[in-house]
Design a protein around this motif. Structure first.
Motif, PDB file in Angstrom:
ATOM      1  N   ILE A 164      24.961  -3.732  16.958  1.00  6.22           N
ATOM      2  CA  ILE A 164      24.567  -4.128  15.427  1.00  6.22           C
ATOM      3  C   ILE A 164      23.326  -5.099  15.385  1.00  6.22           C
ATOM      4  N   ASP A 165      23.521  -5.844  16.686  1.00  6.65           N
ATOM      5  CA  ASP A 165      22.487  -6.878  16.647  1.00  6.65           C
ATOM      6  C   ASP A 165      21.201  -6.222  16.971  1.00  6.65           C
ATOM      7  N   ASN A 166      21.455  -5.149  18.122  1.00  9.25           N
ATOM      8  CA  ASN A 166      20.088  -4.614  18.331  1.00  9.25           C
ATOM      9  C   ASN A 166      19.759  -3.522  17.040  1.00  9.25           C
ATOM     10  N   LEU A 167      20.477  -2.999  16.261  1.00 10.02           N
ATOM     11  CA  LEU A 167      20.182  -2.264  15.191  1.00 10.02           C
ATOM     12  C   LEU A 167      19.412  -2.961  14.255  1.00 10.02           C
ATOM     13  N   ARG A 168      19.814  -4.132  13.942  1.00 10.72           N
ATOM     14  CA  ARG A 168      19.389  -5.328  13.059  1.00 10.72           C
ATOM     15  C   ARG A 168      18.104  -5.741  13.364  1.00 10.72           C
ATOM     16  N   HIS A 169      17.638  -5.937  14.680  1.00 10.67           N
ATOM     17  CA  HIS A 169      16.427  -6.201  15.139  1.00 10.67           C
ATOM     18  C   HIS A 169      15.489  -5.078  15.098  1.00 10.67           C
ATOM     19  N   CYS A 170      15.708  -3.839  15.167  1.00 12.33           N
ATOM     20  CA  CYS A 170      14.941  -2.768  15.189  1.00 12.33           C
ATOM     21  C   CYS A 170      14.645  -2.461  13.797  1.00 12.33           C
TER      22      CYS A 170
ATOM     23  N   ASP B  78      22.432  -0.556   5.112  1.00 11.79           N
ATOM     24  CA  ASP B  78      23.296   0.466   6.196  1.00 11.79           C
ATOM     25  C   ASP B  78      23.655  -0.723   7.387  1.00 11.79           C
ATOM     26  N   VAL B  79      22.732  -1.632   7.705  1.00 14.24           N
ATOM     27  CA  VAL B  79      23.186  -2.662   8.800  1.00 14.24           C
ATOM     28  C   VAL B  79      24.156  -3.519   8.185  1.00 14.24           C
ATOM     29  N   GLU B  80      23.820  -4.173   6.981  1.00 14.93           N
ATOM     30  CA  GLU B  80      24.736  -4.892   6.289  1.00 14.93           C
ATOM     31  C   GLU B  80      26.131  -4.427   6.216  1.00 14.93           C
ATOM     32  N   ARG B  81      26.293  -3.207   5.863  1.00 12.63           N
ATOM     33  CA  ARG B  81      27.605  -2.651   5.814  1.00 12.63           C
ATOM     34  C   ARG B  81      28.489  -2.514   7.087  1.00 12.63           C
ATOM     35  N   LEU B  82      27.638  -2.105   8.024  1.00 13.32           N
ATOM     36  CA  LEU B  82      28.195  -2.174   9.465  1.00 13.32           C
ATOM     37  C   LEU B  82      28.751  -3.491   9.832  1.00 13.32           C
ATOM     38  N   GLU B  83      27.858  -4.501   9.346  1.00  8.71           N
ATOM     39  CA  GLU B  83      28.412  -6.008   9.797  1.00  8.71           C
ATOM     40  C   GLU B  83      29.759  -6.283   8.967  1.00  8.71           C
ATOM     41  N   ILE B  84      29.697  -5.942   7.608  1.00 10.20           N
ATOM     42  CA  ILE B  84      30.868  -6.003   6.787  1.00 10.20           C
ATOM     43  C   ILE B  84      32.038  -5.339   7.481  1.00 10.20           C
ATOM     44  N   ASP B  85      31.911  -3.948   8.031  1.00  3.54           N
ATOM     45  CA  ASP B  85      33.079  -3.371   8.466  1.00  3.54           C
ATOM     46  C   ASP B  85      33.423  -3.910   9.844  1.00  3.54           C
TER      47      ASP B  85
END
Length: 95
Positions: free
Chosen positions: A13-19, A39-46
């Motif tokens: 998730i951190d790598n995806l957020r950076h990309c 989508d990244v925010e939703r992944l973080e919530i999950d």
């Protein structure tokens, strides 16, 4: 999830957020980029939900495998069977 899986998920998730942040700086506030940010925010919530309240573990039963032989089937097994719609040719049938 095991600790290893959770750490890998966090890292991913951190790598995806950076990309996505790189894409955002490149493309600005484009609709596709906004959706990726969402989508990244939703992944973080999950992720947080899993970390705080993990669901019950499921145990999978081994799947019973049925071995199918490579040898041809006995032709008499198909005697009198209707093959309509299976691609049979009328010349192949006794009429």
């Amino acid at each position: 999830m095991s600790t290893t899986e959770m750490l890998e998920l966090r890292r991913t998730i951190d790598n995806l957020r950076h990309c996505v942040a790189s894409l955002q700086s490149l493309y600005g506030d484009a609709p596709a980029v906004r959706r990726l940010v969402n989508d990244v925010e939703r992944l973080e919530i999950d992720y947080v939900d899993l970390e705080v309240s993990p669901p019950h573990l499921t145990h999978h039963r081994p799947v019973e495998r049925i071995q199918v032989p490579d040898t041809p089937y006995d032709a008499s097994m198909w005697q009198g069977a209707d093959d309509e719609g299976v691609g049979g040719h009328p010349a192949d049938h006794d009429t």
